[in-house]
Motif scaffolding. Structure first.
Motif, PDB file in Angstrom:
ATOM      1  N   LYS A 110       0.855  -1.192   0.000  1.00 20.47           N
ATOM      2  CA  LYS A 110       0.000   0.000   0.000  1.00 20.47           C
ATOM      3  C   LYS A 110       0.892   1.243   0.000  1.00 20.47           C
ATOM      4  CE  LYS A 110      -3.852  -2.228   2.426  1.00 20.47           C
ATOM      5  NZ  LYS A 110      -4.749  -2.180   3.613  1.00 20.47           N
ATOM      6  N   TRP A 111       1.350   1.589  -1.192  1.00 20.08           N
ATOM      7  CA  TRP A 111       2.212   2.757  -1.322  1.00 20.08           C
ATOM      8  C   TRP A 111       1.408   4.040  -1.146  1.00 20.08           C
ATOM      9  CZ3 TRP A 111       7.316   1.990  -1.401  1.00 20.08           C
ATOM     10  CH2 TRP A 111       7.779   0.728  -1.777  1.00 20.08           C
ATOM     11  N   GLY A 112       2.062   5.037  -0.604  1.00 23.98           N
ATOM     12  CA  GLY A 112       1.372   6.296  -0.366  1.00 23.98           C
ATOM     13  C   GLY A 112       0.997   7.038  -1.631  1.00 23.98           C
ATOM     14  N   PHE A 113       1.690   6.753  -2.742  1.00 29.16           N
ATOM     15  CA  PHE A 113       1.387   7.468  -3.991  1.00 29.16           C
ATOM     16  C   PHE A 113       0.316   6.756  -4.812  1.00 29.16           C
ATOM     17  CE2 PHE A 113       5.414   5.104  -4.345  1.00 29.16           C
ATOM     18  CZ  PHE A 113       5.064   4.115  -5.245  1.00 29.16           C
ATOM     19  N   TYR A 114      -0.216   5.639  -4.320  1.00 27.53           N
ATOM     20  CA  TYR A 114      -1.346   5.010  -5.000  1.00 27.53           C
ATOM     21  C   TYR A 114      -2.602   5.857  -4.756  1.00 27.53           C
ATOM     22  CZ  TYR A 114       1.135   0.618  -6.003  1.00 27.53           C
ATOM     23  OH  TYR A 114       1.997  -0.332  -6.498  1.00 27.53           O
ATOM     24  N   GLY A 115      -3.432   5.947  -5.753  1.00 29.28           N
ATOM     25  CA  GLY A 115      -4.663   6.713  -5.611  1.00 29.28           C
ATOM     26  C   GLY A 115      -4.715   7.865  -6.589  1.00 29.28           C
ATOM     27  N   LEU A 116      -5.934   8.328  -6.836  1.00 29.14           N
ATOM     28  CA  LEU A 116      -6.138   9.365  -7.845  1.00 29.14           C
ATOM     29  C   LEU A 116      -5.566  10.704  -7.425  1.00 29.14           C
ATOM     30  CD1 LEU A 116      -7.448   9.987 -10.600  1.00 29.14           C
ATOM     31  CD2 LEU A 116      -9.557  10.547  -9.367  1.00 29.14           C
ATOM     32  N   PHE A 117      -5.623  11.035  -6.136  1.00 29.79           N
ATOM     33  CA  PHE A 117      -5.200  12.355  -5.670  1.00 29.79           C
ATOM     34  C   PHE A 117      -3.959  12.295  -4.785  1.00 29.79           C
ATOM     35  CE2 PHE A 117      -9.893  12.515  -6.059  1.00 29.79           C
ATOM     36  CZ  PHE A 117      -9.971  13.373  -7.145  1.00 29.79           C
ATOM     37  N   ASN A 118      -3.353  11.141  -4.626  1.00 32.05           N
ATOM     38  CA  ASN A 118      -2.191  11.016  -3.743  1.00 32.05           C
ATOM     39  C   ASN A 118      -0.925  11.427  -4.476  1.00 32.05           C
ATOM     40  OD1 ASN A 118      -4.023  10.020  -1.961  1.00 32.05           O
ATOM     41  ND2 ASN A 118      -3.310   7.918  -2.031  1.00 32.05           N
ATOM     42  N   SER A 119      -0.062  12.121  -3.775  1.00 27.27           N
ATOM     43  CA  SER A 119       1.214  12.569  -4.339  1.00 27.27           C
ATOM     44  C   SER A 119       2.359  11.827  -3.658  1.00 27.27           C
ATOM     45  CB  SER A 119       1.380  14.079  -4.153  1.00 27.27           C
ATOM     46  OG  SER A 119       1.417  14.401  -2.771  1.00 27.27           O
ATOM     47  N   LEU A 120       3.557  12.113  -4.102  1.00 21.48           N
ATOM     48  CA  LEU A 120       4.743  11.508  -3.504  1.00 21.48           C
ATOM     49  C   LEU A 120       5.043  12.150  -2.149  1.00 21.48           C
ATOM     50  CD1 LEU A 120       7.001  11.358  -6.687  1.00 21.48           C
ATOM     51  CD2 LEU A 120       5.889   9.426  -5.574  1.00 21.48           C
ATOM     52  N   ASP A 121       5.648  11.371  -1.270  1.00 23.68           N
ATOM     53  CA  ASP A 121       6.049  11.846   0.052  1.00 23.68           C
ATOM     54  C   ASP A 121       7.435  12.474  -0.081  1.00 23.68           C
ATOM     55  OD1 ASP A 121       6.661  12.331   2.654  1.00 23.68           O
ATOM     56  OD2 ASP A 121       6.465  10.252   3.340  1.00 23.68           O
ATOM     57  N   HIS A 122       7.500  13.798  -0.008  1.00 23.49           N
ATOM     58  CA  HIS A 122       8.769  14.478  -0.276  1.00 23.49           C
ATOM     59  C   HIS A 122       9.772  14.297   0.853  1.00 23.49           C
ATOM     60  CE1 HIS A 122       7.849  16.818  -4.026  1.00 23.49           C
ATOM     61  NE2 HIS A 122       6.666  16.315  -3.721  1.00 23.49           N
ATOM     62  N   ALA A 123       9.317  14.054   2.054  1.00 22.25           N
ATOM     63  CA  ALA A 123      10.262  13.715   3.116  1.00 22.25           C
ATOM     64  C   ALA A 123      10.909  12.368   2.831  1.00 22.25           C
ATOM     65  CB  ALA A 123       9.540  13.693   4.469  1.00 22.25           C
ATOM     66  N   SER A 124      10.121  11.438   2.317  1.00 18.80           N
ATOM     67  CA  SER A 124      10.669  10.139   1.928  1.00 18.80           C
ATOM     68  C   SER A 124      11.583  10.280   0.719  1.00 18.80           C
ATOM     69  CB  SER A 124       9.530   9.160   1.623  1.00 18.80           C
ATOM     70  OG  SER A 124      10.022   7.896   1.271  1.00 18.80           O
ATOM     71  N   LEU A 125      11.267  11.202  -0.186  1.00 20.09           N
ATOM     72  CA  LEU A 125      12.140  11.431  -1.343  1.00 20.09           C
ATOM     73  C   LEU A 125      13.519  11.918  -0.900  1.00 20.09           C
ATOM     74  CD1 LEU A 125       9.771  13.172  -3.936  1.00 20.09           C
ATOM     75  CD2 LEU A 125      10.453  10.785  -3.827  1.00 20.09           C
ATOM     76  N   ARG A 126      13.554  12.795   0.090  1.00 24.75           N
ATOM     77  CA  ARG A 126      14.853  13.286   0.570  1.00 24.75           C
ATOM     78  C   ARG A 126      15.643  12.156   1.216  1.00 24.75           C
ATOM     79  NH1 ARG A 126      16.793  18.636   2.040  1.00 24.75           N
ATOM     80  NH2 ARG A 126      18.553  18.454   3.475  1.00 24.75           N
ATOM     81  N   ARG A 127      14.957  11.320   1.989  1.00 22.82           N
ATOM     82  CA  ARG A 127      15.647  10.176   2.585  1.00 22.82           C
ATOM     83  C   ARG A 127      16.090   9.195   1.498  1.00 22.82           C
ATOM     84  NH1 ARG A 127      11.282  10.641   6.305  1.00 22.82           N
ATOM     85  NH2 ARG A 127      10.243   8.864   5.300  1.00 22.82           N
TER      86      ARG A 127
END
Length: 310
Positions: free
Chosen positions: A77-94
């Motif tokens: 269950k990734w956080g970016f799944y879904g019609l309106f969900n975006s990427l987690d930018h804190a996770s992107l930095r990590r």
């Protein structure tokens, strides 16, 4: 009498009728009504035997390719799944930290520049500082000589190897792929990469690995040239997040999802705008349609002839 009948046939006055004979021959060759019971049993046994041999050959062929698909992929269950969900930018930095400290020793990101990190994982000043950590060959100068300079925002993230041959020589003949579009290059890429990074285990009985190979049930044939690089406390995050193996794998997968789909958040933003505009315009279009065509649809047209027939 027979001679005269033959002459009549040759002259065309009387044509012989071979229909019953041909029908009888076709009937004898096209049906199995007259086959004996033993013959039918023999043919049935031959058919079953042929089917069994074919199934055995297919099973043996699949056993040779037993490691094509060993472990089925799990859908997380990734956080970016879904019609309106975006990427987690804190996770992107990590995830950038994971790539820089763990993955960059073997894998490249040759299609990503330091300027691409601005507003995604780092500020402009932070991205400039990251670029200045590397040395880039530039030139020629006024004298025709090449020189080394600190990196700029426009420079690409450097590759760990100068060419493919050097990469293969350093990895027992295996070529570490570029990771920029690895998520899109593999079906169900985010779940595949996460499972691959966290799926190392001891090989089962009967599986022999060559020197420099490691067993991973999610890789084709199970023999992978990359050792396990993701484990607990493999690095320390700047924000203090516990660096468990699953957290490290999750962050780097999220980062690679962005490198492969840099327009991901923009697509979601445009989708929200489009749906919002559609929600406003649709009632107006329905009202305009009813107002414009209601008189036409509710008008009854009658034909009245000018002259009546007497």
């Amino acid at each position: 009498m027979a001679a005269s009948l033959g002459r009549v046939c040759k002259s065309g006055l009387l044509k012989p009728n071979y229909g019953p004979l041909l029908n009888q021959q076709v009937h004898n060759f096209s049906t199995a009504n007259q086959w004996s019971r033993g013959r039918k049993v023999l043919l049935a046994c031959l058919g079953v035997t042929a089917g069994g041999i074919s199934a055995l050959i297919y099973a043996l062929d699949r056993s040779v390719k037993a490691f094509d698909v060993i472990a089925p992929l799990q859908t997380y269950k990734w956080g970016f799944y879904g019609l309106f969900n975006s990427l987690d930018h804190a996770s992107l930095r990590r995830g950038w930290e994971v790539y820089k400290n763990v993955c960059s020793a073997c894998h490249s990101l040759q299609y990503i520049c330091y300027r691409h990190l601005i507003g995604v994982t780092h500020t402009e000043d932070e991205a400039k500082a990251l670029a200045e950590e590397i040395q880039v060959q530039d030139g020629p100068d006024d004298t025709g000589a090449y020189f080394m300079r600190p990196g700029k925002l426009s420079d690409h993230i450097p590759s760990p190897y100068p060419n493919e041959e050097a990469a293969r020589a350093a990895n027992n003949g295996s070529y570490p792929p570029d990771l920029t579009f690895i998520i899109n290059a593999v079906h169900n890429g985010e779940n595949y990469v996460f499972s691959l990074l966290t799926g190392y285990c001891d090989p089962p009985a009967g599986v022999k690995l060559r020197e420099g190979q490691y067993f991973n049930p999610y890789f084709v044939d199970g023999a992978l040239g990359m050792p396990q690089i993701v484990y607990d406390e493999v690095l320390e995050y700047e924000d203090g997040t516990p660096a468990s193996a699953s957290q490290v794998a999750k962050d780097v997968v999220e980062f690679l999802m962005w490198t492969a789909n840099s327009e991901f958040d923009e697509r979601k933003r445009l989708t929200i705008k489009l749906l919002g505009m559609a929600a406003l315009l649709l009632p107006l279009m329905i009202y305009w349609n009813r107002k414009t065509w209601s008189s036409v649809k509710n008008t009854k047209l009658l034909f009245t002839p000018r002259y009546k027939k007497e």
